[in-house]
Design an enzyme around this catalytic site. Structure first.
Site, PDB file in Angstrom:
ATOM      1  N   LYS A  32       3.377   1.598  -3.894  1.00 59.91           N
ATOM      2  CA  LYS A  32       2.750   0.860  -4.999  1.00 59.91           C
ATOM      3  C   LYS A  32       3.519   0.961  -6.322  1.00 59.91           C
ATOM      4  CE  LYS A  32      -2.049   0.793  -3.387  1.00 59.91           C
ATOM      5  NZ  LYS A  32      -3.430   1.044  -3.779  1.00 59.91           N
TER       6      LYS A  32
ATOM      7  N   ARG B  32      -5.084  15.817 -18.219  1.00 59.23           N
ATOM      8  CA  ARG B  32      -4.945  14.441 -17.699  1.00 59.23           C
ATOM      9  C   ARG B  32      -6.168  13.597 -18.082  1.00 59.23           C
ATOM     10  NH1 ARG B  32      -3.301  14.060 -11.585  1.00 59.23           N
ATOM     11  NH2 ARG B  32      -2.264  12.157 -12.239  1.00 59.23           N
TER      12      ARG B  32
ATOM     13  N   THR C  79       0.831  -1.191   0.000  1.00 59.03           N
ATOM     14  CA  THR C  79       0.000   0.000   0.000  1.00 59.03           C
ATOM     15  C   THR C  79       0.877   1.257   0.000  1.00 59.03           C
ATOM     16  OG1 THR C  79      -1.941   1.017   1.006  1.00 59.03           O
ATOM     17  CG2 THR C  79      -0.391  -0.017   2.531  1.00 59.03           C
TER      18      THR C  79
ATOM     19  N   GLN D  12     -11.079  -5.660  -3.698  1.00 60.53           N
ATOM     20  CA  GLN D  12      -9.660  -5.756  -4.084  1.00 60.53           C
ATOM     21  C   GLN D  12      -8.968  -6.785  -3.207  1.00 60.53           C
ATOM     22  OE1 GLN D  12      -6.758  -4.817  -2.269  1.00 60.53           O
ATOM     23  NE2 GLN D  12      -7.979  -4.182  -0.493  1.00 60.53           N
TER      24      GLN D  12
ATOM     25  N   ALA E 271      -5.850   6.200  -9.307  1.00 60.77           N
ATOM     26  CA  ALA E 271      -7.037   5.398  -8.994  1.00 60.77           C
ATOM     27  C   ALA E 271      -7.991   5.367 -10.189  1.00 60.77           C
ATOM     28  CB  ALA E 271      -7.739   5.974  -7.771  1.00 60.77           C
TER      29      ALA E 271
ATOM     30  N   ALA F 227      -8.584  11.820 -12.783  1.00 61.95           N
ATOM     31  CA  ALA F 227      -7.776  11.171 -13.816  1.00 61.95           C
ATOM     32  C   ALA F 227      -6.408  10.780 -13.253  1.00 61.95           C
ATOM     33  CB  ALA F 227      -7.621  12.101 -15.016  1.00 61.95           C
TER      34      ALA F 227
ATOM     35  N   ASP G 290      -7.060  -3.286  -7.639  1.00 61.20           N
ATOM     36  CA  ASP G 290      -7.916  -2.150  -7.254  1.00 61.20           C
ATOM     37  C   ASP G 290      -9.031  -1.876  -8.279  1.00 61.20           C
ATOM     38  OD1 ASP G 290      -6.758  -1.490  -4.806  1.00 61.20           O
ATOM     39  OD2 ASP G 290      -5.214  -0.251  -5.751  1.00 61.20           O
TER      40      ASP G 290
ATOM     41  N   TYR H 196     -13.641   5.364   1.520  1.00 54.27           N
ATOM     42  CA  TYR H 196     -14.454   4.600   2.469  1.00 54.27           C
ATOM     43  C   TYR H 196     -14.321   5.093   3.901  1.00 54.27           C
ATOM     44  CZ  TYR H 196     -10.200   1.790   3.245  1.00 54.27           C
ATOM     45  OH  TYR H 196      -8.924   1.360   3.523  1.00 54.27           O
TER      46      TYR H 196
ATOM     47  N   GLU I 190      -0.408  -8.001 -16.220  1.00 50.97           N
ATOM     48  CA  GLU I 190      -0.919  -6.932 -17.094  1.00 50.97           C
ATOM     49  C   GLU I 190      -1.614  -5.814 -16.284  1.00 50.97           C
ATOM     50  OE1 GLU I 190      -0.635  -6.672 -20.275  1.00 50.97           O
ATOM     51  OE2 GLU I 190      -2.209  -5.256 -20.880  1.00 50.97           O
TER      52      GLU I 190
HETATM   53  P1  ATR Z   1      -4.786   8.787  -6.839  1.00 46.32           P
HETATM   54  O1  ATR Z   1      -3.766   7.732  -7.061  1.00 46.32           O
HETATM   55  O2  ATR Z   1      -5.453   8.741  -5.486  1.00 46.32           O
HETATM   56  O3  ATR Z   1      -5.777   8.866  -7.937  1.00 46.32           O
HETATM   57  P2  ATR Z   1      -3.420  11.100  -7.917  1.00 46.32           P
HETATM   58  O4  ATR Z   1      -2.838  10.288  -9.011  1.00 46.32           O
HETATM   59  O5  ATR Z   1      -2.576  12.113  -7.230  1.00 46.32           O
HETATM   60  O6  ATR Z   1      -3.961  10.170  -6.744  1.00 46.32           O
HETATM   61  O7  ATR Z   1      -4.772  11.807  -8.450  1.00 46.32           O
HETATM   62  C1  ATR Z   1      -5.572  12.609  -7.662  1.00 46.32           C
HETATM   63  C2  ATR Z   1      -6.826  12.965  -8.423  1.00 46.32           C
HETATM   64  O8  ATR Z   1      -7.640  13.784  -7.568  1.00 46.32           O
HETATM   65  C3  ATR Z   1      -6.576  13.794  -9.663  1.00 46.32           C
HETATM   66  O9  ATR Z   1      -7.611  13.543 -10.592  1.00 46.32           O
HETATM   67  C4  ATR Z   1      -6.668  15.212  -9.106  1.00 46.32           C
HETATM   68  O10 ATR Z   1      -6.948  16.213 -10.083  1.00 46.32           O
HETATM   69  P3  ATR Z   1      -5.721  16.953 -10.861  1.00 46.32           P
HETATM   70  O11 ATR Z   1      -5.298  15.981 -11.928  1.00 46.32           O
HETATM   71  O12 ATR Z   1      -6.331  18.177 -11.403  1.00 46.32           O
HETATM   72  O13 ATR Z   1      -4.666  17.203  -9.821  1.00 46.32           O
HETATM   73  C5  ATR Z   1      -7.839  15.060  -8.191  1.00 46.32           C
HETATM   74  N1  ATR Z   1      -7.912  16.101  -7.159  1.00 46.32           N
HETATM   75  C6  ATR Z   1      -7.150  16.211  -6.050  1.00 46.32           C
HETATM   76  N2  ATR Z   1      -7.498  17.297  -5.330  1.00 46.32           N
HETATM   77  C7  ATR Z   1      -8.539  17.888  -6.002  1.00 46.32           C
HETATM   78  C8  ATR Z   1      -9.346  19.041  -5.769  1.00 46.32           C
HETATM   79  N3  ATR Z   1      -9.185  19.788  -4.684  1.00 46.32           N
HETATM   80  N4  ATR Z   1     -10.345  19.314  -6.667  1.00 46.32           N
HETATM   81  C9  ATR Z   1     -10.533  18.532  -7.762  1.00 46.32           C
HETATM   82  N5  ATR Z   1      -9.788  17.439  -8.036  1.00 46.32           N
HETATM   83  C10 ATR Z   1      -8.804  17.107  -7.170  1.00 46.32           C
END
Ligand code: ATR
Length: 274
Positions: free
Chosen positions: A66, A154, A62, A241, A129, A126, A102, A213, A78
């Protein structure tokens, strides 16, 4: 000989995975235990070597390991390659093979709700996750996926890679009622009372999912529920998962619905059987 499994992460003390897997091992009469191991980033390589030396039959990985674990494993499935992230490792013929369960865990959870794979589905976010989830949704046969994200570029990149569509947040907000299924994958709502996008135009007939969650009910889900939507939180994804990992290790498909109830109650919520 007793087998052992683990989850490695930093921090790790609040992980619910040991509770979940130990429950399943006991229930199925498997002589095994599952332990949380605190590993800091600088110790990761040494820790993975030690897992093999000490004979772990499998483990979960975790945050924040990861991605960093990828070059340290013997083989990559894959699912892990696509996501560039590993959450599950299984010992196969003496070699550690990395998987990512996941995305499929989320899809299994979603499919326990009345969703139509051919109706419009919106993914909010995007990041990592979202990536796993969009690929898993496509694999599962969802045909009409649209991605929206604060940083539009993204969303466009992920859409291009997966044959999906991308729209800017303002358009997603304006057309929200057209989506039969809405999936919230950002971290918004985890620690603050905020929404990733406005739900003003949300209709009452959508199925609305959040992968968070804890809290069990984010502001996003609270508002969607108030609008009459069928909502699901991230407990189902977490449990599924884990169930997919458990299946890889033991060949047994555990009872996920019972575990969703147990975890929900552990987190202070009331389980509602649908
Ligand atoms: P994870 O692996 O949890 O998906 P990440 O790859 O850092 O973490 O992605 C975080 C996601 O949450 C992204 O889609 C991010 O948007 P940006 O690509 O614009 O950064 C989104 N996110 C995080 N904080 C946000 C906020 N305050 N408002 C809208 N989107 C947010």
């Amino acid at each position: 000989m007793k087998k052992w499994y683990a989850v490695i992460g930093d921090p790790i003390s609040h992980s619910l995975s040991p509770y979940m897997h130990d429950h399943w091992f006991e229930k199925h009469g498997i002589d095994a235990s599952y332990i949380p191991v605190h590993v800091e980033p600088k110790q990761l390589e040494q820790a993975l070597r030690s897992m093999k030396l000490l004979g772990a039959s499998g483990f979960n990985i975790t945050l924040p390991h990861k991605q960093a674990a990828i070059p340290l494993l013997d083989e990559l499935d894959e699912t892990a390659r696509i996501m560039n992230a590993v959450n599950t490792v299984a010992l196969e013929n003496g070699r550690y093979r990395g998987f990512n369960t996941d995305g499929d865990g989320f899809v299994r959870s979603l499919l326990s709700y009345p969703v139509d794979k051919d109706r419009a589905l919106l993914v909010i976010g995007a990041g990592g996750a979202a990536r796993g989830i969009v690929f898993a949704l496509s694999r599962a046969g969802f045909t009409d996926i649209t991605i929206t994200n604060r940083t539009f570029r993204r969303a466009q990149e992920l859409a291009d890679e997966t044959g999906s569509k991308a729209i800017v947040m303002a358009d997603a907000e304006a057309h929200l009622s057209e989506f039969a299924t809405i999936v919230q994958t950002t971290s918004v709502g985890l620690t603050e009372e905020a929404l990733p996008l406005s739900l003003t135009h949300l209709g009452s007939g959508s199925v609305v999912a959040d992968i968070i969650y804890n809290p069990l009910e984010t502001p996003f889900l609270k508002e969607a529920k108030a609008k009459g939507c069928l909502v699901l939180n991230g407990v189902g994804m977490f449990v599924n998962q884990g169930a997919i990992a458990f299946e890889k290790w033991t060949g047994i498909r555990p009872d996920t619905e019972e575990m969703i109830q147990l975890i929900t109650e552990k987190l202070g919520g009331n389980y509602v059987n649908r």
